[in-house]
Each structure stands twice: as C-alpha cells, then as structure tokens.
Design an enzyme around this catalytic site. Sequence first.
Site, PDB file in Angstrom:
ATOM      1  N   TYR A   1      -6.660  16.436  -5.383  1.00 37.47           N
ATOM      2  CA  TYR A   1      -6.037  15.719  -6.497  1.00 37.47           C
ATOM      3  C   TYR A   1      -5.271  16.670  -7.413  1.00 37.47           C
ATOM      4  CZ  TYR A   1      -5.577  12.753 -10.629  1.00 37.47           C
ATOM      5  OH  TYR A   1      -5.074  12.049 -11.693  1.00 37.47           O
TER       6      TYR A   1
ATOM      7  N   ASP B   1       0.862  -1.176   0.000  1.00 40.06           N
ATOM      8  CA  ASP B   1       0.000   0.000   0.000  1.00 40.06           C
ATOM      9  C   ASP B   1       0.899   1.227   0.000  1.00 40.06           C
ATOM     10  OD1 ASP B   1      -1.714   2.097   0.469  1.00 40.06           O
ATOM     11  OD2 ASP B   1      -2.763   1.159   2.144  1.00 40.06           O
TER      12      ASP B   1
ATOM     13  N   LYS C   1      -1.162  16.808  -7.980  1.00 38.73           N
ATOM     14  CA  LYS C   1      -0.601  16.625  -9.319  1.00 38.73           C
ATOM     15  C   LYS C   1       0.196  17.850  -9.754  1.00 38.73           C
ATOM     16  CE  LYS C   1      -1.891  12.501  -9.808  1.00 38.73           C
ATOM     17  NZ  LYS C   1      -0.877  11.438  -9.792  1.00 38.73           N
TER      18      LYS C   1
END
Length: 276
Positions: A165, A74, A169
């Site tokens: 997100y 993970d 990024k």
Amino acid sequence: MTQTTSSDRDFLDRYGPWALVAGASEGTGAEFSLQAAAKGLNVILVARRPDKLGELASRIRQTYAVQVRTLALDLSTPSAAAALQHAADGLDLGLVVFNAGGDSVGGRFLESSYEAWRTLLQRNIDMLTEACHRFATALVARGRGGIVLVGSEAALGGTGRLAIYTATKGYALNFGESLWKELKPHGVDVLNVLLGATDTPKLRTVFAKHGLSPDAVQLTPSQEVARVGLARLGQGPTVVLSAPEGSTDSLVSARVRRERVEAQSRFLDNFYGPAA
C-alpha cells in the site's frame, strides 16, 4: 437546486461541463461527486456497487439538477482504464478524480499470496497510469481540465503491515507531481490530495470490527477532503491535509514540494533541453 456563485462558474468553465469520479459510491468519492455537482458539473459516478451508485445518482439529480451517469466497474480489472474512457465517450469531460485505492488486502507482505497483492498493484499503479494517459491525452487536446489523485500520507514513508500500500501510494505521489509539471503548460491541472485518517463508512466499519471507537482519534471529515481538493486543484502538485498552515517541513509543505519539482525539472531541462 442550489444557486451557483461566480467562483463556481469559473470552476465550471475550467473543469466542466462533465466530471468523472472513480471510487464514487461513498465517503470522499461521494463528496467529490456532490461538491462537483454543486458547482454545476454533470458527473459520471464509477464504483463497484450499483446500488450505492444509484442512490447517490438520485440524490445528485434531485439536489442539483445536473446530468448523472453511472458505471458499475471493478477498477482492479485489466480493462478498467479503457472502460473508464468509454464511459466518457461523446462527453466534454474536463475533470477526473481518482479516489479508489484503499488497501483491499491488508496485513504483512508474506501473509498473503502474490496474486492477492497483484490485484492491488493492478488498481493502484497499472489502472491509474493507463487511465491518466488516456484522459490526459484528451484534456491536453482540449486545452484545459484537471486531474485529482486522492492519495494517502502513507505515500511519505514505508511502514510494517502496509508494504504494498505505501509503495503504491508513493508511486502515485511521484507520478502526480511529475504530471503536474508536464501538463500545466497545456492548461491541465494535476493535484495529489494526501489523506490521513478520514471519516468514511469504510473506516468506521474497520473500527467496529476491531472494537475501536471513531471518537478515539481525530478524523478528517470527508466533506473537507473534497472541499480542499477542488479548491486547491489549481495550486498543485500536492496538498497534505494534516500539514499545518505555512509549514516548511520538506515532506508535507505544499510550497516546498512545488519548489522541489520545479527545481528538478529545470535541471533536467538544462541537461536534456526543454521539451518541444
């Protein structure tokens, strides 16, 4: 077993004999693993699902007759970067592909707890940064190699429903471009590969959940993502998959982004003095 070409041998000399792909179980990660193996590289496959890793490992061994190792991990755990490095202990590792980094939480910022978002931040920022530090140190000492950061066009700007997100990024994009400039003099190539909508099993599952057809939008084949990523590795710092050939758009043009990083770096070198 496929036959390697002279270009494959050049790639193997520069980025082999071992590659590690984080997020390798399916989609673009699996394609990076398959195409690296097709060039003659041995591969370390890393992802959460051991069943998927085993299937891919068997396929690679049977098709390309290279060595394969697997690690079920993970990547959002605090010890993930150390575990990745440990997986390559004793191996002459020349290529690292970071493919994991999707939005595992989703939705608007206040619809999930900060603890949920912390998991995404840990994987997309903390793990990525620590792992790059570990692997880049070894690659620089080795004098050659490459790092591929598979990112998203979401890095180019914010949008509702994707606050964390897009932010992570954007971090990876700037981080990768900076590393490209710093590591290139040491023989280590870095490339950001920014994806738009890509045909992966995960995306098809999302489409099915919402009653959408994958045929309704133009999806980039995952094979093409990996092909471009490996082919352009020495031409960093960034390639945007959807950018038209010869684009001069300052956001997506590979040439313009490269020139901007070079110019900003020259300014800082003149201000502070070149690195020792």
